[in-house]
Enzyme design. Structure first.
Site, mmCIF file in Angstrom:
data_model
loop_
_atom_site.group_PDB
_atom_site.id
_atom_site.type_symbol
_atom_site.label_atom_id
_atom_site.label_comp_id
_atom_site.label_asym_id
_atom_site.label_seq_id
_atom_site.Cartn_x
_atom_site.Cartn_y
_atom_site.Cartn_z
ATOM 1 N N ARG A 225 -3.738 -4.467 -4.718
ATOM 2 C CA ARG A 225 -2.732 -5.820 -4.826
ATOM 3 C C ARG A 225 -3.006 -7.013 -5.440
ATOM 4 O O ARG A 225 -4.093 -7.312 -4.288
ATOM 5 C CB ARG A 225 -1.846 -5.668 -3.073
ATOM 6 N N HIS A 273 1.567 -4.072 -13.965
ATOM 7 C CA HIS A 273 1.493 -3.005 -12.753
ATOM 8 C C HIS A 273 1.410 -1.961 -13.346
ATOM 9 O O HIS A 273 2.643 -1.479 -13.044
ATOM 10 C CB HIS A 273 1.819 -3.751 -11.567
HETATM 11 P P1 NDP Z 1 -6.760 4.829 0.070
HETATM 12 O O1 NDP Z 1 -6.061 5.107 1.268
HETATM 13 O O2 NDP Z 1 -6.927 6.967 -0.093
HETATM 14 O O3 NDP Z 1 -8.213 4.592 0.360
HETATM 15 C C1 NDP Z 1 -8.140 3.019 0.827
HETATM 16 C C2 NDP Z 1 -9.850 2.616 1.149
HETATM 17 O O4 NDP Z 1 -9.798 1.484 1.288
HETATM 18 C C3 NDP Z 1 -10.372 3.468 2.240
HETATM 19 O O5 NDP Z 1 -12.096 3.769 1.494
HETATM 20 C C4 NDP Z 1 -10.877 2.343 3.221
HETATM 21 O O6 NDP Z 1 -12.049 2.685 3.791
HETATM 22 C C5 NDP Z 1 -10.668 0.840 2.304
HETATM 23 N N1 NDP Z 1 -10.157 0.040 2.912
HETATM 24 C C6 NDP Z 1 -8.963 0.095 4.198
HETATM 25 N N2 NDP Z 1 -9.347 -1.188 4.761
HETATM 26 C C7 NDP Z 1 -10.196 -1.792 4.550
HETATM 27 C C8 NDP Z 1 -11.180 -2.234 4.881
HETATM 28 N N3 NDP Z 1 -10.005 -3.649 6.340
HETATM 29 N N4 NDP Z 1 -12.489 -2.997 4.763
HETATM 30 C C9 NDP Z 1 -13.094 -2.289 4.216
HETATM 31 N N5 NDP Z 1 -12.946 -1.015 3.601
HETATM 32 C C10 NDP Z 1 -11.074 -0.717 3.496
HETATM 33 O O7 NDP Z 1 -6.129 4.770 -0.992
HETATM 34 P P2 NDP Z 1 -5.882 4.644 -1.897
HETATM 35 O O8 NDP Z 1 -7.368 4.624 -3.166
HETATM 36 O O9 NDP Z 1 -5.480 5.922 -2.443
HETATM 37 O O10 NDP Z 1 -5.102 3.633 -2.783
HETATM 38 C C11 NDP Z 1 -5.600 2.169 -2.858
HETATM 39 C C12 NDP Z 1 -4.947 1.274 -3.063
HETATM 40 O O11 NDP Z 1 -4.332 1.477 -4.709
HETATM 41 C C13 NDP Z 1 -3.657 1.551 -2.740
HETATM 42 O O12 NDP Z 1 -2.845 1.061 -1.540
HETATM 43 C C14 NDP Z 1 -2.782 0.512 -4.024
HETATM 44 O O13 NDP Z 1 -2.333 -0.994 -2.819
HETATM 45 C C15 NDP Z 1 -3.291 0.303 -4.784
HETATM 46 N N6 NDP Z 1 -2.579 1.105 -6.059
HETATM 47 C C16 NDP Z 1 -2.511 0.684 -7.683
HETATM 48 C C17 NDP Z 1 -1.428 1.032 -8.396
HETATM 49 C C18 NDP Z 1 -1.868 0.499 -9.274
HETATM 50 O O14 NDP Z 1 -0.659 1.514 -10.630
HETATM 51 N N7 NDP Z 1 -2.036 -0.733 -9.265
HETATM 52 C C19 NDP Z 1 -1.300 2.915 -7.938
HETATM 53 C C20 NDP Z 1 -1.760 3.116 -6.850
HETATM 54 C C21 NDP Z 1 -2.455 2.763 -6.477
HETATM 55 P P3 NDP Z 1 -12.121 4.359 4.717
HETATM 56 O O15 NDP Z 1 -12.018 4.977 3.875
HETATM 57 O O16 NDP Z 1 -12.923 3.731 5.267
HETATM 58 O O17 NDP Z 1 -11.098 4.088 5.246
HETATM 59 C C1 OXD Z 2 0.403 2.041 -6.192
HETATM 60 C C2 OXD Z 2 1.428 1.751 -7.417
HETATM 61 O O1 OXD Z 2 0.466 2.503 -5.003
HETATM 62 O O2 OXD Z 2 1.829 2.076 -8.547
HETATM 63 O O3 OXD Z 2 1.013 4.161 -6.161
HETATM 64 O O4 OXD Z 2 1.509 0.032 -6.438
#
Ligand code: NDP
Ligand code: OXD
Length: 310
Positions: A225, A273
């Protein structure tokens, strides 16, 4: 049959309705703002529903994000207490995201900005060949998207590490976790890719301190983000040469305002995005399954934690 609320500025309601009806022919979908009786709504399929509206739906039982991220839901201060909050977890999106991350990693690693610059100057010049096995890629976030990207980059021979909140094991990937290990992770990273969710703990995580912990000449790739990045710090590091480039798919303000310095910055690549877009073709099945479960009093899959906000 209870009704499903649909709201999204980006996704086509007719496409989603058509796809969902393949699984639920009797679906009653109400498209914001034509919601009819708000008491009929038990399931909300939403992207960025304007704040303060969930309260209207007295029988709401589940809010499903129309994407993998849920930060747009947690920004609502009036979020009802008892409803489930869930998201898409779509392998199609993971593949799309990994492709985009790989594209950026290869672009920087294979000196694309430098060669494009030379081409503009009509200069035939050979730069030293990069060594893949020495190129350290670091993925912030080892969740559904981060793990997939890490594995695919590692399969190409890069030196890959990931950082998560809790301890992880991913084959071929050096795993760091927790705040204490962040500095060591950054110190060894040349191409930093952010795939974190936006939460109070991750907001502003790419700032002057963390950027200074990357080696000089590193790159930042952000598809998490926009709020993960403190823009002034990133721009300063690019201008001083501490960072060699950035590829950004997400921004503090979207669409990125036309006067924003990122647009014209020679070291910044701006994307609207699009790294992994939500896709009704691939995700309608899981959403229909969740609606069916919620309507029959069961708990849907892919719930997120209210405490962690992801
Ligand atoms: P997940 O919830 O599957 O994974 C999140 C990861 O981040 C986990 O490994 C988690 O750790 C880690 N994490 C969260 N908080 C912390 C912290 N404080 N310190 C260290 N690590 C942390 O999310 P996704 O992989 O599905 O998606 C990630 C993000 O990608 C979404 O939330 C969204 O913002 C973004 N996104 C963007 C898109 C785009 O088109 N640009 C499309 C889709 C998503 P742990 O495994 O230990 O819980
Ligand atoms: C998502 C995105 O979170 O598109 O799926 O950003």
């Amino acid at each position: 049959m209870p009704a499903v609320l649909f709201h999204s500025p980006n996704d086509s309601p007719t496409e989603w309705e058509k796809k969902l009806r393949e699984f639920m022919p009797n679906l009653d979908m109400r498209i914001w703002p034509d919601i009819g009786d708000p008491n009929d709504i038990e399931f909300a399929l939403v992207w960025k529903l304007p704040s303060g509206n969930y309260e209207k739906f007295k029988n709401l039982r589940c809010i499903c994000s129309l994407g993998q991220g849920v930060d747009h839901i947690f920004t609502d201060a009036d979020l009802p207490n008892q409803v489930h909050i869930m998201r898409l977890v779509d392998p199609w999106m993971a593949q799309a995201m990994s492709e985009w991350i790989l594209l950026q990693v290869l672009r920087f690693h294979r000196q694309v900005p430098e060669y494009e610059d030379l081409e503009k100057q009509l200069k035939w010049k050979v730069l030293p060949p990069p060594e893949t096995s020495e190129c350290a890629v670091g993925i912030l976030g080892l969740g559904e998207l981060g793990r997939d990207a890490a594995r695919k980059i590692s399969a190409l021979g890069f030196k890959v590490a990931g950082w998560s909140r809790t301890e992880k094991e991913v084959q071929g990937v050096e795993c760091f976790y927790g705040e204490k290990q962040l500095e060591a992770f950054l110190n060894r990273t040349k191409i930093l890719c952010c795939l974190l969710p936006l939460t109070p703990k991750t907001t502003g995580i790419i700032n002057s301190k963390t950027i200074s912990q990357l080696p000089r000449g590193s790159y930042v790739v952000n598809a998490g983000r926009g709020q993960h990045v403190v823009d002034t710090c990133l721009l300063r590091a690019l201008d001083t040469g501490h960072l060699a480039g950035a590829a950004l798919d997400v921004f503090n303000e979207e669409p990125l305002p036309s006067q924003h310095p990122y647009w014209a910055h020679p070291k910044v690549s701006v994307w609207p995005h699009v790294s992994a877009q939500s896709n009704a073709d691939s995700a309608a099945g899981q959403v229909a399954d969740a609606i069916g479960k919620v309507f029959s009093g069961k708990v849907p899959d892919n719930l997120v934690s209210r405490e962690q906000q992801y």
